[in-house]
Design a protein around this motif. Structure first.
Motif, mmCIF file in Angstrom:
data_model
loop_
_atom_site.group_PDB
_atom_site.id
_atom_site.type_symbol
_atom_site.label_atom_id
_atom_site.label_comp_id
_atom_site.label_asym_id
_atom_site.label_seq_id
_atom_site.Cartn_x
_atom_site.Cartn_y
_atom_site.Cartn_z
ATOM 1 N N ALA A 64 -0.408 14.259 -2.450
ATOM 2 C CA ALA A 64 0.508 13.436 -0.774
ATOM 3 C C ALA A 64 -0.733 13.291 0.249
ATOM 4 C CB ALA A 64 1.434 14.749 -0.195
ATOM 5 N N LEU A 65 -1.516 14.056 -0.206
ATOM 6 C CA LEU A 65 -2.682 14.142 1.057
ATOM 7 C C LEU A 65 -3.396 12.507 1.037
ATOM 8 C CD1 LEU A 65 -4.775 15.130 2.186
ATOM 9 C CD2 LEU A 65 -6.171 16.094 1.369
ATOM 10 N N HIS A 66 -4.147 12.563 -0.613
ATOM 11 C CA HIS A 66 -4.827 10.722 0.003
ATOM 12 C C HIS A 66 -3.685 10.019 0.307
ATOM 13 C CE1 HIS A 66 -7.401 12.921 -3.470
ATOM 14 N NE2 HIS A 66 -7.730 12.656 -2.168
ATOM 15 N N ALA A 67 -1.909 9.593 -0.148
ATOM 16 C CA ALA A 67 -1.322 8.448 0.271
ATOM 17 C C ALA A 67 -1.594 8.409 2.666
ATOM 18 C CB ALA A 67 0.014 8.864 -0.249
ATOM 19 N N LEU A 68 -1.180 10.347 2.573
ATOM 20 C CA LEU A 68 -1.602 9.667 3.754
ATOM 21 C C LEU A 68 -2.632 9.545 4.692
ATOM 22 C CD1 LEU A 68 0.523 13.654 4.987
ATOM 23 C CD2 LEU A 68 1.253 11.137 4.976
ATOM 24 N N GLN A 69 -3.255 9.786 3.967
ATOM 25 C CA GLN A 69 -5.173 9.192 5.008
ATOM 26 C C GLN A 69 -4.870 8.142 4.588
ATOM 27 O OE1 GLN A 69 -7.266 12.268 1.929
ATOM 28 N NE2 GLN A 69 -8.316 13.151 2.969
ATOM 29 N N GLN A 70 -5.210 7.392 3.806
ATOM 30 C CA GLN A 70 -4.444 5.376 3.467
ATOM 31 C C GLN A 70 -3.388 5.334 4.656
ATOM 32 O OE1 GLN A 70 -6.350 3.898 1.002
ATOM 33 N NE2 GLN A 70 -5.296 2.106 2.915
ATOM 34 N N LEU A 71 -2.741 5.763 4.537
ATOM 35 C CA LEU A 71 -1.787 4.938 5.537
ATOM 36 C C LEU A 71 -2.027 5.279 6.885
ATOM 37 C CD1 LEU A 71 1.892 6.238 6.476
ATOM 38 C CD2 LEU A 71 0.588 5.181 8.305
ATOM 39 N N ILE A 72 -3.306 5.911 7.151
ATOM 40 C CA ILE A 72 -3.913 6.223 8.693
ATOM 41 C C ILE A 72 -5.057 4.994 8.067
ATOM 42 C CG2 ILE A 72 -5.489 7.777 10.335
ATOM 43 C CD1 ILE A 72 -1.911 8.399 10.229
ATOM 44 N N ALA A 73 -5.847 5.301 7.424
ATOM 45 C CA ALA A 73 -6.661 4.179 7.225
ATOM 46 C C ALA A 73 -6.291 3.069 7.396
ATOM 47 C CB ALA A 73 -7.557 4.815 6.365
ATOM 48 N N ASP A 74 -5.030 2.347 7.011
ATOM 49 C CA ASP A 74 -4.908 2.112 7.046
ATOM 50 C C ASP A 74 -4.184 0.645 8.600
ATOM 51 O OD1 ASP A 74 -4.891 0.361 4.153
ATOM 52 O OD2 ASP A 74 -3.263 0.835 4.034
ATOM 53 N N GLN A 75 -3.515 2.004 9.666
ATOM 54 C CA GLN A 75 -3.236 2.309 10.176
ATOM 55 C C GLN A 75 -4.548 1.617 11.550
ATOM 56 O OE1 GLN A 75 0.582 4.188 11.878
ATOM 57 N NE2 GLN A 75 -1.135 5.136 13.351
ATOM 58 N N GLY A 107 -5.928 -1.884 11.222
ATOM 59 C CA GLY A 107 -4.834 -2.928 11.343
ATOM 60 C C GLY A 107 -4.549 -2.730 10.692
ATOM 61 N N ARG A 108 -4.555 -2.814 9.345
ATOM 62 C CA ARG A 108 -3.577 -3.573 8.337
ATOM 63 C C ARG A 108 -2.127 -3.169 7.922
ATOM 64 N NH1 ARG A 108 -8.959 -0.884 6.473
ATOM 65 N NH2 ARG A 108 -7.328 0.379 5.368
ATOM 66 N N LEU A 109 -1.556 -3.647 7.264
ATOM 67 C CA LEU A 109 -0.322 -3.315 6.875
ATOM 68 C C LEU A 109 -0.179 -2.721 5.389
ATOM 69 C CD1 LEU A 109 2.630 -4.182 7.260
ATOM 70 C CD2 LEU A 109 2.558 -5.692 5.217
ATOM 71 N N PRO A 110 0.059 -1.190 5.950
ATOM 72 C CA PRO A 110 -0.041 -0.069 5.120
ATOM 73 C C PRO A 110 1.200 -0.415 3.896
ATOM 74 C CG PRO A 110 0.814 1.247 7.758
ATOM 75 C CD PRO A 110 0.638 -0.325 7.261
ATOM 76 N N VAL A 111 0.310 -0.114 2.549
ATOM 77 C CA VAL A 111 1.289 -0.825 1.648
ATOM 78 C C VAL A 111 2.342 0.670 1.535
ATOM 79 C CG1 VAL A 111 1.037 -0.225 -0.683
ATOM 80 C CG2 VAL A 111 -0.924 -0.779 -0.028
ATOM 81 N N ALA A 112 2.686 1.640 2.317
ATOM 82 C CA ALA A 112 3.566 2.687 1.844
ATOM 83 C C ALA A 112 3.955 2.545 3.826
ATOM 84 C CB ALA A 112 3.336 3.804 0.948
ATOM 85 N N PRO A 113 4.037 2.260 4.492
ATOM 86 C CA PRO A 113 4.689 2.831 6.025
ATOM 87 C C PRO A 113 5.693 3.666 6.082
ATOM 88 C CG PRO A 113 5.839 0.939 5.742
ATOM 89 C CD PRO A 113 5.305 1.235 4.676
ATOM 90 N N PHE A 114 6.126 4.248 4.801
ATOM 91 C CA PHE A 114 6.698 5.412 4.483
ATOM 92 C C PHE A 114 6.851 6.550 3.642
ATOM 93 C CE2 PHE A 114 9.740 1.637 6.181
ATOM 94 C CZ PHE A 114 10.074 1.823 7.561
ATOM 95 N N GLN A 150 10.566 -5.573 12.428
ATOM 96 C CA GLN A 150 9.286 -5.163 13.500
ATOM 97 C C GLN A 150 7.664 -4.858 13.327
ATOM 98 O OE1 GLN A 150 10.164 -3.579 17.339
ATOM 99 N NE2 GLN A 150 12.226 -4.919 16.960
ATOM 100 N N GLY A 151 8.032 -4.093 11.772
ATOM 101 C CA GLY A 151 6.615 -3.145 11.716
ATOM 102 C C GLY A 151 6.281 -2.298 11.838
ATOM 103 N N ARG A 152 6.770 -1.852 13.126
ATOM 104 C CA ARG A 152 6.285 -0.717 13.534
ATOM 105 C C ARG A 152 7.496 0.365 14.268
ATOM 106 N NH1 ARG A 152 0.766 0.129 15.600
ATOM 107 N NH2 ARG A 152 -0.754 -0.951 14.290
#
Length: 242
Positions: free
Chosen positions: A41-52, A55-62, A132-134
């Motif tokens: 779970a920690l790594h998934a959240l870190q990846q979402l923040i890194a993508d955001q 400026g990349r579209l996160p693989v998992a926005p939710f 809308q992506g956000r």
């Protein structure tokens, strides 16, 4: 044998005057989160923040987190929104909920305690992100999504992305985490201190680490190592002030 009466006295100290002298706890970050079995779970959240951030579209926005008190849900949500986001909780103002639609990331804590209009706002945020992506949406619950008391349409949205069940640290993981903190600080500490604390103190690592810091301060004032006798001395001394 330890005196059972130590437990409530020390708990009261930990929640009050002993720890208040240390000031506020450090802000929750991904770096000071102790994952235990929750590293995925920690790594998934870190990846979402890194993508955001990139400026990349996160693989998992939710991402939805569920688990009991002390499992780290609120810590992780606060760490996520610290980068650039809005935290919502059952006690947040209506203005905060109305402003959430303008944030790039929304973290909704204790969603199963949201009232009907709060759940409606969160439902709309999920739909807005899909269209809308956000904003990207994080959420936490005390129970699995299927078992939580929620509107059915919101329950469906919470299951759109990644869902992680979080677990509190085991005794072994907590002892290892405290031992690591003690080693980093170069403290002199008796090996029976950590089990003593685990049996008598709040089980979440934030409280436990603050206790270690408080005890370190007390021990340094007396130029003594941290031992169970020193803890018992502190309890007895402070109990006269309560």
């Amino acid at each position: 044998m330890d005196d059972p009466a130590d437990a409530p006295v020390f708990a009261e100290l930990a929640a009050g005057q002993l720890l208040l002298d240390l000031g506020p706890p450090p802000a929750p970050t991904f770096d000071n989160f102790l994952p235990g079995a929750n590293d995925t779970a920690l790594h998934a959240l870190q990846q979402l923040i890194a993508d955001q951030t990139a400026g990349r579209l996160p693989v998992a926005p939710f991402i939805t987190l569920w688990g009991p008190r002390g499992s780290g849900k609120t810590h992780l949500l606060n760490a996520a929104v610290a980068h650039d986001g809005q935290l919502l909780s059952p006690v947040a103002s209506r203005a905060a909920f109305e402003a959430a639609g303008h944030a790039p990331l929304v973290a909704a804590d204790d969603v199963d305690r949201f009232n009907d209009w709060q759940q409606q706002v969160l439902f709309n945020l999920y739909n807005r992100c899909r269209e809308q992506g956000r904003p990207h949406v994080l959420a936490s619950l005390s129970a699995p999504v299927a078992q939580a008391v929620l509107r059915e349409d919101l329950r469906t949205r919470l299951g759109w992305g990644l869902v992680f069940g979080l677990s509190p640290l085991t005794d072994e993981q907590a002892q290892a985490a405290v031992a690591k903190r003690v080693a980093e600080r170069g403290l002199s500490i008796s090996p029976d201190v950590v089990p003593w604390l685990l049996n008598r103190f709040a089980r979440d690592m934030g409280s436990l680490m603050r206790a270690i810091d408080a005890l370190d301060t007390y021990a340094m004032q007396r130029k003594r190592p941290i031992t169970v006798p020193l803890l018992r001395e502190l309890v007895q001394q402070q109990s006269r002030l309560i």
